[in-house]
Scaffold this motif. Sequence first.
Motif, short mmCIF file in Angstrom:
data_model
loop_
_atom_site.label_atom_id
_atom_site.label_comp_id
_atom_site.label_asym_id
_atom_site.label_seq_id
_atom_site.Cartn_x
_atom_site.Cartn_y
_atom_site.Cartn_z
N ILE A 246 0.28 0.26 -16.92
CA ILE A 246 1.44 -0.35 -16.26
C ILE A 246 1.33 -0.11 -14.76
O ILE A 246 1.26 1.02 -14.30
N ILE A 247 1.30 -1.20 -14.00
CA ILE A 247 1.31 -1.11 -12.53
C ILE A 247 2.76 -1.17 -12.08
O ILE A 247 3.44 -2.20 -12.27
N ARG A 248 3.26 -0.09 -11.53
CA ARG A 248 4.67 -0.01 -11.16
C ARG A 248 4.99 -1.01 -10.05
O ARG A 248 4.15 -1.34 -9.21
N SER A 249 6.24 -1.43 -10.00
CA SER A 249 6.67 -2.42 -9.01
C SER A 249 6.54 -1.90 -7.59
O SER A 249 6.40 -2.67 -6.65
N MET A 250 6.59 -0.57 -7.42
CA MET A 250 6.48 0.00 -6.08
C MET A 250 5.06 -0.10 -5.52
O MET A 250 4.84 0.13 -4.33
N GLU A 251 4.09 -0.43 -6.36
CA GLU A 251 2.70 -0.58 -5.90
C GLU A 251 2.57 -1.93 -5.20
O GLU A 251 2.62 -2.98 -5.83
N ASP A 252 2.43 -1.87 -3.89
CA ASP A 252 2.42 -3.09 -3.06
C ASP A 252 0.98 -3.56 -2.86
O ASP A 252 0.11 -2.79 -2.43
N PHE A 253 0.75 -4.84 -3.17
CA PHE A 253 -0.58 -5.41 -2.95
C PHE A 253 -0.59 -6.35 -1.74
O PHE A 253 -1.56 -7.07 -1.51
N TYR A 254 0.47 -6.37 -0.98
CA TYR A 254 0.56 -7.07 0.30
C TYR A 254 0.26 -8.55 0.20
O TYR A 254 -0.44 -9.14 1.01
N LEU A 255 0.84 -9.14 -0.85
CA LEU A 255 0.79 -10.58 -1.00
C LEU A 255 2.02 -11.15 -0.30
O LEU A 255 3.13 -10.67 -0.49
N GLU A 256 1.82 -12.14 0.52
CA GLU A 256 2.95 -12.72 1.25
C GLU A 256 3.52 -13.91 0.47
O GLU A 256 4.53 -13.79 -0.19
N ASN A 257 2.84 -15.04 0.55
CA ASN A 257 3.34 -16.22 -0.19
C ASN A 257 2.47 -16.53 -1.41
O ASN A 257 2.63 -17.56 -2.03
N GLN A 258 1.54 -15.62 -1.73
CA GLN A 258 0.63 -15.88 -2.83
C GLN A 258 1.18 -15.28 -4.13
O GLN A 258 1.87 -14.27 -4.12
N GLU A 259 0.81 -15.89 -5.23
CA GLU A 259 1.20 -15.39 -6.53
C GLU A 259 0.29 -14.22 -6.93
O GLU A 259 -0.94 -14.29 -6.76
#
Length: 382
Positions: free
Chosen positions: A73-86
């Motif tokens: 499970i990848i927690r929601s707090m893990e930011d992958f720095y996607l701006e407008n991308q899915e």
Amino acid sequence: METDVIDLGKQVPINLPYMIQLSFNPNQQSSNMKPIQITYQQSKPINFYIYRKCILDDIKLKKIEFEYLNHEIIRSMEDFYLENQEPSKLFELFLSFIYSGKVEYRIREYYLPLLKLAIYFQCDILISSLMKQQKQQGIVRTFFLNFLCDIFNNQTHLQTFQSNPNSQKFLQIMIQQNSSNIINHINWHFYDKKQAQDKIQIAFRSLNSKLFSEFADVYTNNNHQNILHFTQLVFYTEEYSNPQLSIFEDIYIGRMFNLVDENFFNKYEKSLTQKCKKVFEKQIKKISNQPYHMQHTNVCDLVNKSFTATCSHQICLNCFYQYLIYRSKFQQYKDDAPKKIRCLTRFLNKDICDCVFQDQDFLALKEYNLNEFLNIFLKQKI
């Protein structure tokens, strides 16, 4: 939009589009390929599968290497720095790489997101490949400080990042090329970047001493722009109430102390924190009053001796001694030419005094047993 390609040069007999489809829509037969379910938690969770048996032998995902693990499970707090991308598109790129050893991606949109995902899964070969082909448009981003704080505030991420031999060079280049964002962020709301502005303010608050020291290593030299960026970095950690501010100020003062004079203070005063101002003002007061100091230290106070030169300026004995050592390191163009040592005050401000120390100035110091260095300048006269 410029793209780049990572290619390990593997010839893999695999139907990649089918494998990508299977990763998001598994069937009954796919259970034989040892799938591990990945769930990315967000408002609408994304589920996909990584098939261990289909990962190239050269590619290791240490995060999910244990056979007994069947759900990550990848927690929601893990930011992958996607701006407008899915996010699903980022995961597709990652799956393409681990199954085929090749991935083509748009640099600006996916360089740092792919790097963060590779760090998360501890995929060393992808981390290394990305670091070797970094380009400015991929690493110069408004969220650069958030990205670095995420790495340095997570011990596992940091160990994964630093284990790569290219990480230090990558970090230095990323810091240097994003330096202008340290000050520019205050104007981002004028350019419809209010969200990015809010985000970097969070990063200034979460910056830790390890990462700050990395910035200090990059910025500590006599280059005006680097000193300005370093000073502004400390200023905004105070502005946004970073709890480790006192540590940052101590590091900053230690790195800048040798450069402090009136010119330095006047140039950077507006960006100095209150603590730094007080320390530097005290230092300037000490070096600008007689006895003159090259750099006032605790040793000066312990020695507590001075002498009056023929130009009438009173000089700190310890600083003069250090000054002779400093000057002795320079090679003369002509061995027979007498060494000219100007009044120590010229080291502080060339407009104070243009006097050259005379033989009697050096001879007057014999009582302090400085012969070793005095001989250098008096050509064995004493």
